[in-house]
Motif scaffolding. Structure first.
Motif, PDB file in Angstrom:
ATOM      1  N   SER A  80      -4.497  -2.721   3.447  1.00 32.28           N
ATOM      2  CA  SER A  80      -3.348  -2.518   2.577  1.00 32.28           C
ATOM      3  C   SER A  80      -2.066  -2.964   3.279  1.00 32.28           C
ATOM      4  O   SER A  80      -1.210  -3.641   2.686  1.00 32.28           O
ATOM      5  N   LYS A 113      -0.020  -6.172   1.768  1.00 32.76           N
ATOM      6  CA  LYS A 113       1.314  -5.918   1.227  1.00 32.76           C
ATOM      7  C   LYS A 113       2.435  -6.326   2.178  1.00 32.76           C
ATOM      8  O   LYS A 113       3.620  -6.077   1.909  1.00 32.76           O
ATOM      9  N   THR A 135       3.207  -5.190   5.151  1.00 38.56           N
ATOM     10  CA  THR A 135       3.865  -4.104   5.878  1.00 38.56           C
ATOM     11  C   THR A 135       3.971  -4.396   7.370  1.00 38.56           C
ATOM     12  O   THR A 135       5.011  -4.134   7.994  1.00 38.56           O
ATOM     13  N   SER A 165      -0.150   3.670   0.972  1.00 37.37           N
ATOM     14  CA  SER A 165      -0.234   2.695  -0.117  1.00 37.37           C
ATOM     15  C   SER A 165      -1.654   2.596  -0.672  1.00 37.37           C
ATOM     16  O   SER A 165      -1.860   2.489  -1.885  1.00 37.37           O
ATOM     17  N   SER A 174      -3.493   2.183  -4.412  1.00 33.81           N
ATOM     18  CA  SER A 174      -3.871   0.797  -4.733  1.00 33.81           C
ATOM     19  C   SER A 174      -5.249   0.424  -4.213  1.00 33.81           C
ATOM     20  O   SER A 174      -5.509  -0.738  -3.911  1.00 33.81           O
TER      21      SER A 174
END
Length: 339
Positions: A64, A68, A70, A254, A258
């Protein structure tokens, strides 16, 4: 969606192309956005993380954070090396071939006993989903009920040494566990090691009804999928560790919302696992990651009491030779404050 786009984003190439463009057009033509992108990319640091197994839902927070962006937002370019039966994250990180690794807490303590100084910086799972699986209807109420049965278990696995020390299991017929379940399925009275987050799903697919008994019911319940670094790396790269841990925790936050999207990414990284299996794992691991102590203190939380309990258990069965302070083995200083 590109499954490995974080490995091939071409950040450096983009920065170089941007630099050439700005040179050709003159510095006055550079937009504020372009300048900021160049500054940010120029500060990206390369680090490697070694997983404890092939990509699964237990690594959802990692993927994740990658998917994304991050890690990138925190100035990190993260390469992920899959684990497996022949891969030792502890040895790879200790050798300096990776900066971060994932392992179980008991593996880390045993490494410390061998002179490898590791420090846990986040515990992904607040407990262990390891279990013994048996055919539904078999009269197994406690661990001594394993006597008189064939038990498929990996030789040298730590919790089995603990159980044999705590209970009389002298009448168990031990058979080597190889990851396959054909013999277990054929032998209705047999028992096999498992994870409650995966094997019951596989048995359901085979239309085999099973039940499980958690190893933690014996009192042996180490943190699982623990993020760690070496003591030396921590002391000299605190800022990098902080960036990584912050990204890692945010990735898990997250992932909770998701997982459907990220599990598609994980399948792309590990085509040998079915999406349905990942979905099952995501649901069954939820309490281990987001519940228990994490519900009150936040994802990744650890206590000295838990580490001390595990250390004493390993000392009792002779897997640790020398006592030491577990406060040297973990730190929560990089975890975000939890309200």
């Amino acid at each position: 969606m590109e499954n490995v786009k974080w490995k091939t984003r071409g950040v450096l190439a983009s920065v170089l192309a941007m630099g050439l463009l700005l040179s050709a057009c003159g510095s006055e033509g550079a937009t504020e956005t372009e300048s900021e992108a160049a500054d940010t990319s120029g500060g990206t640091e390369d680090v490697k993380l070694v997983l404890n197994w092939f990509p699964k839902s237990q690594h959802g927070g990692v993927y994740s954070a990658l998917e994304k962006g991050t890690f990138e937002e925190n100035g990190l370019n993260v390469e992920v090396e899959p684990g497996g039966p022949q891969v030792s994250p502890v040895q790879i990180v200790a050798a300096g071939d990776a900066q971060f690794g994932l392992a179980h807490a008991d593996q880390m303590l045993i490494a410390r006993n061998q002179g490898i100084e590791l420090v846990a910086v986040a515990a992904t799972m607040q407990g262990s989903p390891q279990a013994f699986m048996y055919h539904k209807g078999e009269d197994i109420q406690n661990f001594e009920d394993l006597n008189g049965r064939e038990v498929f278990v990996q030789p040298g696995i730590t919790y089995w040494d603990f159980l044999k020390n705590k209970y009389d299991l002298s009448k168990v017929t031990e058979l080597g566990y190889n990851g396959q379940h054909v013999n277990f399925i054929d032998n209705k009275t047999s028992v096999t090691q498992s994870f409650v987050t995966s094997e019951p799903f596989f048995m359901e697919q085979e239309k085999v009804q099973v039940e499980t008994m958690l190893v933690s019911e014996s009192g042996y319940d180490p943190y699982n999928v623990v993020l760690f670094v070496t003591k030396d790396y921590l002391e000299s790269h605190k800022e990098t560790v902080q960036k990584f841990v912050s990204s890692y925790i945010k990735g898990w936050q997250s992932y909770e919302q998701s997982s459907d999207e990220i599990n598609q990414v994980i399948v792309g990284e590990n085509p040998n696992i079915a999406l349905e299996a990942l979905d099952f794992e995501t649901k069954t691991q939820h309490e281990y990651i987001y519940g228990k102590d994490a519900a009150e203190h936040g994802i990744g939380y650890m206590t000295e009491e838990r580490w001390d309990t595990l250390k004493k258990q390993l000392l009792e069965i002779g897997l640790l030779k020398e006592d030491f302070k577990t406060s040297e083995m973990f730190t929560t200083e990089f975890l975000p404050a939890h309200e």
